[in-house]
Design a protein around this motif. Structure first.
Motif, PDB file in Angstrom:
ATOM      1  N   TYR A 114      25.851 -23.416   6.401  1.00 39.88           N
ATOM      2  CA  TYR A 114      25.340 -23.211   4.855  1.00 39.88           C
ATOM      3  C   TYR A 114      26.252 -22.696   4.211  1.00 39.88           C
ATOM      4  CZ  TYR A 114      22.536 -19.018   5.913  1.00 39.88           C
ATOM      5  OH  TYR A 114      21.979 -18.080   5.810  1.00 39.88           O
ATOM      6  N   THR A 115      25.656 -22.727   3.242  1.00 43.12           N
ATOM      7  CA  THR A 115      26.718 -21.890   2.005  1.00 43.12           C
ATOM      8  C   THR A 115      25.541 -21.550   1.076  1.00 43.12           C
ATOM      9  OG1 THR A 115      26.995 -24.577   0.711  1.00 43.12           O
ATOM     10  CG2 THR A 115      29.026 -23.192   1.454  1.00 43.12           C
ATOM     11  N   VAL A 116      25.793 -20.328   0.021  1.00 44.38           N
ATOM     12  CA  VAL A 116      24.999 -19.488  -0.241  1.00 44.38           C
ATOM     13  C   VAL A 116      25.456 -19.569  -1.895  1.00 44.38           C
ATOM     14  CG1 VAL A 116      23.919 -18.725   1.587  1.00 44.38           C
ATOM     15  CG2 VAL A 116      25.691 -17.529  -0.541  1.00 44.38           C
ATOM     16  N   HIS A 117      24.564 -19.421  -2.744  1.00 40.59           N
ATOM     17  CA  HIS A 117      25.107 -19.325  -4.303  1.00 40.59           C
ATOM     18  C   HIS A 117      26.102 -18.521  -4.631  1.00 40.59           C
ATOM     19  CE1 HIS A 117      25.061 -19.191  -8.337  1.00 40.59           C
ATOM     20  NE2 HIS A 117      24.813 -19.507  -8.778  1.00 40.59           N
ATOM     21  N   ASP A 122      21.188 -15.304  -1.963  1.00 44.49           N
ATOM     22  CA  ASP A 122      19.051 -16.052  -1.640  1.00 44.49           C
ATOM     23  C   ASP A 122      18.865 -17.288  -1.564  1.00 44.49           C
ATOM     24  OD1 ASP A 122      18.677 -15.184  -4.312  1.00 44.49           O
ATOM     25  OD2 ASP A 122      16.720 -15.161  -4.033  1.00 44.49           O
ATOM     26  N   ARG A 123      20.007 -17.657  -2.449  1.00 46.21           N
ATOM     27  CA  ARG A 123      19.711 -19.357  -2.794  1.00 46.21           C
ATOM     28  C   ARG A 123      20.707 -19.938  -1.605  1.00 46.21           C
ATOM     29  NH1 ARG A 123      17.742 -20.245  -7.812  1.00 46.21           N
ATOM     30  NH2 ARG A 123      16.212 -18.547  -8.323  1.00 46.21           N
ATOM     31  N   PHE A 124      20.279 -20.683  -1.084  1.00 47.44           N
ATOM     32  CA  PHE A 124      20.548 -21.950  -0.215  1.00 47.44           C
ATOM     33  C   PHE A 124      21.108 -22.809  -1.272  1.00 47.44           C
ATOM     34  CE2 PHE A 124      20.028 -25.973   1.898  1.00 47.44           C
ATOM     35  CZ  PHE A 124      20.701 -25.971   3.053  1.00 47.44           C
ATOM     36  N   VAL A 125      22.344 -23.283  -0.426  1.00 44.55           N
ATOM     37  CA  VAL A 125      23.369 -24.485  -1.394  1.00 44.55           C
ATOM     38  C   VAL A 125      23.327 -25.752  -0.629  1.00 44.55           C
ATOM     39  CG1 VAL A 125      24.681 -25.135  -2.760  1.00 44.55           C
ATOM     40  CG2 VAL A 125      24.700 -22.908  -2.902  1.00 44.55           C
ATOM     41  N   SER A 126      23.950 -25.550   0.512  1.00 44.97           N
ATOM     42  CA  SER A 126      23.933 -26.713   1.161  1.00 44.97           C
ATOM     43  C   SER A 126      23.986 -27.045   2.757  1.00 44.97           C
ATOM     44  CB  SER A 126      24.984 -27.836   0.357  1.00 44.97           C
ATOM     45  OG  SER A 126      26.101 -27.106   1.359  1.00 44.97           O
ATOM     46  N   ALA A 127      23.952 -27.577   3.713  1.00 50.52           N
ATOM     47  CA  ALA A 127      24.383 -27.273   4.644  1.00 50.52           C
ATOM     48  C   ALA A 127      25.612 -28.099   5.439  1.00 50.52           C
ATOM     49  CB  ALA A 127      22.862 -28.199   5.846  1.00 50.52           C
ATOM     50  N   THR A 128      26.157 -27.405   6.550  1.00 51.09           N
ATOM     51  CA  THR A 128      27.560 -28.392   6.738  1.00 51.09           C
ATOM     52  C   THR A 128      27.535 -29.393   7.694  1.00 51.09           C
ATOM     53  OG1 THR A 128      27.225 -26.457   8.415  1.00 51.09           O
ATOM     54  CG2 THR A 128      28.767 -26.099   5.742  1.00 51.09           C
ATOM     55  N   LYS A 129      27.891 -29.825   8.479  1.00 51.52           N
ATOM     56  CA  LYS A 129      27.626 -30.842   9.111  1.00 51.52           C
ATOM     57  C   LYS A 129      27.718 -30.342  10.488  1.00 51.52           C
ATOM     58  CE  LYS A 129      31.117 -34.333   7.221  1.00 51.52           C
ATOM     59  NZ  LYS A 129      32.682 -35.042   7.104  1.00 51.52           N
ATOM     60  N   HIS A 144      15.889 -24.886  -0.890  1.00 49.82           N
ATOM     61  CA  HIS A 144      16.109 -23.510  -1.943  1.00 49.82           C
ATOM     62  C   HIS A 144      16.005 -22.330  -1.239  1.00 49.82           C
ATOM     63  CE1 HIS A 144      15.180 -27.351  -4.360  1.00 49.82           C
ATOM     64  NE2 HIS A 144      13.611 -27.274  -4.123  1.00 49.82           N
ATOM     65  N   PHE A 145      16.026 -21.943  -1.039  1.00 51.39           N
ATOM     66  CA  PHE A 145      16.201 -20.687  -0.352  1.00 51.39           C
ATOM     67  C   PHE A 145      16.239 -20.151   1.285  1.00 51.39           C
ATOM     68  CE2 PHE A 145      13.481 -20.535  -4.161  1.00 51.39           C
ATOM     69  CZ  PHE A 145      13.981 -19.255  -4.590  1.00 51.39           C
ATOM     70  N   ASN A 146      17.208 -19.334   1.800  1.00 47.29           N
ATOM     71  CA  ASN A 146      17.801 -19.317   2.572  1.00 47.29           C
ATOM     72  C   ASN A 146      16.820 -18.558   3.585  1.00 47.29           C
ATOM     73  OD1 ASN A 146      20.625 -19.709   1.291  1.00 47.29           O
ATOM     74  ND2 ASN A 146      20.650 -17.385   1.295  1.00 47.29           N
ATOM     75  N   LYS A 147      15.514 -17.365   3.168  1.00 47.75           N
ATOM     76  CA  LYS A 147      15.253 -17.353   4.407  1.00 47.75           C
ATOM     77  C   LYS A 147      14.253 -18.854   4.552  1.00 47.75           C
ATOM     78  CE  LYS A 147      10.654 -14.078   4.446  1.00 47.75           C
ATOM     79  NZ  LYS A 147      10.209 -13.333   3.439  1.00 47.75           N
ATOM     80  N   HIS A 148      13.398 -19.547   3.680  1.00 51.48           N
ATOM     81  CA  HIS A 148      12.732 -20.904   3.961  1.00 51.48           C
ATOM     82  C   HIS A 148      13.427 -21.835   5.330  1.00 51.48           C
ATOM     83  CE1 HIS A 148      10.644 -24.459   2.202  1.00 51.48           C
ATOM     84  NE2 HIS A 148      10.213 -24.039   3.596  1.00 51.48           N
ATOM     85  N   MET A 149      14.687 -21.967   4.767  1.00 52.98           N
ATOM     86  CA  MET A 149      15.161 -23.196   5.598  1.00 52.98           C
ATOM     87  C   MET A 149      15.366 -21.907   7.056  1.00 52.98           C
ATOM     88  SD  MET A 149      18.250 -23.423   7.251  1.00 52.98           S
ATOM     89  CE  MET A 149      19.744 -22.593   6.023  1.00 52.98           C
ATOM     90  N   LEU A 150      15.479 -20.896   6.594  1.00 53.70           N
ATOM     91  CA  LEU A 150      15.558 -20.434   8.486  1.00 53.70           C
ATOM     92  C   LEU A 150      14.464 -20.420   9.272  1.00 53.70           C
ATOM     93  CD1 LEU A 150      18.832 -17.675   7.843  1.00 53.70           C
ATOM     94  CD2 LEU A 150      18.599 -19.614   9.010  1.00 53.70           C
ATOM     95  N   GLY A 151      13.325 -19.578   8.493  1.00 55.41           N
ATOM     96  CA  GLY A 151      11.915 -20.010   8.942  1.00 55.41           C
ATOM     97  C   GLY A 151      11.745 -21.097   9.413  1.00 55.41           C
TER      98      GLY A 151
END
Length: 277
Positions: A114-117, A122-129, A144-151
């Motif tokens: 994934y990419t971050v701002h 801390d801002r999640f931008v998009s997931a890769t394939k 919207h946030f890496n922490k939320h996504m990873l959790g």
């Protein structure tokens, strides 16, 4: 360094961090702006270095103790990327007497999944394939946030999340080595946490997803290593001594309090004094 209290829209006291820029940097650092023509120590780090909600953070305490300018280049929610890609940082650290680098978390950096701002790491931008292939059942648009996504990914499948965590660790090690190699002067790598590096049961405590094994692989690139494992006394009642608005109360609860900043200053002080005097 003395902060200035202002009133927010709710009428509660808030802290004016006097945000400022240096050189050609796009980053807003904590002010007041320091005179970099005089001898100084550079501090790179995230929320703890910045001193969110703290009028006199440990960087300012050290400036008074050492009688030397301490330039606070801490950035809120910073990962490795924010310093690695900023055009000002290499020049600032090259001119410093030494650089104190706070160990950053591993989740706030772009990687193969994934990419971050680029500035608000801390801002999640998009997931890769690749990540979408591992988690085809996840709608990444809701994060919207890496922490939320990873959790959420870990809760869904610890087995699949192991692949993500390994990628974060490998990317962190490579990126940290590159950053430290670009700092031409002395580097004091500093661990600041409520946990010890090898405490894997609390890997969700900042710096998140960083282990003692990872540290050992980057420590040879530092001049000194200082470990600040904060005491229970330093972590109790963190809101005491903080300046924040009522709206910011939940966020303030997550930050280090004044006692913790004093403990960091007291631990780092003797090391820095020996290195600059």
């Amino acid at each position: 360094m003395v902060g200035v209290m202002t009133l927010d829209a709710m009428g509660a006291q808030a802290l004016d961090y006097l945000p400022c820029r240096y050189g050609n940097s796009k980053l807003l650092f904590r002010g007041p702006r320091r005179d970099l023509s005089e001898p100084y120590i550079a501090f790179l780090g995230a929320n703890e270095t910045y001193g969110k909600f703290i009028e006199t953070p440990f960087v300012a305490m050290l400036e008074e103790d050492l009688s030397m300018t301490c330039a606070n280049f801490g950035c809120l929610n910073a990962g490795v990327d924010v310093f690695l890609h900023d055009p000002f940082v290499p020049d600032a650290t090259a001119k410093a007497r030494l650089t104190v680098l706070q160990v950053p978390c591993a989740q706030n950096l772009s990687n193969r999944f994934y990419t971050v701002h680029p500035r608000r790491n801390d801002r999640f931008v998009s997931a890769t394939k690749m990540l979408q292939a591992i988690y085809p059942d996840v709608d990444f648009a809701k994060f919207h946030f890496n922490k939320h996504m990873l959790g959420a990914l870990k809760q869904m499948s610890e087995e699949r999340f192991w692949l993500v965590e390994q990628e974060l660790r490998q990317a962190w090690i490579a990126r940290m080595r590159t950053l430290m190699e670009r700092i031409s002067g002395k580097v004091v790598l500093t661990w600041i946490s409520a946990r010890a590096p090898n405490d894997l049961d609390r890997i969700d405590v900042e710096p998140m997803h960083v282990t003692g094994e990872m540290l050992e692989l980057v420590r040879p690139h530092a001049t000194e290593y200082v470990e600040v494992k904060l005491s229970p006394e330093a972590l109790e009642n963190p809101l005491n001594g903080m300046i924040y608005s009522q709206m910011d109360a939940p966020a303030a609860q997550e930050m280090l309090g004044l006692k913790a900043h004093r403990e960091i200053s007291q631990t780092l002080g003797p090391v820095l004094k020996r290195m600059v005097h």
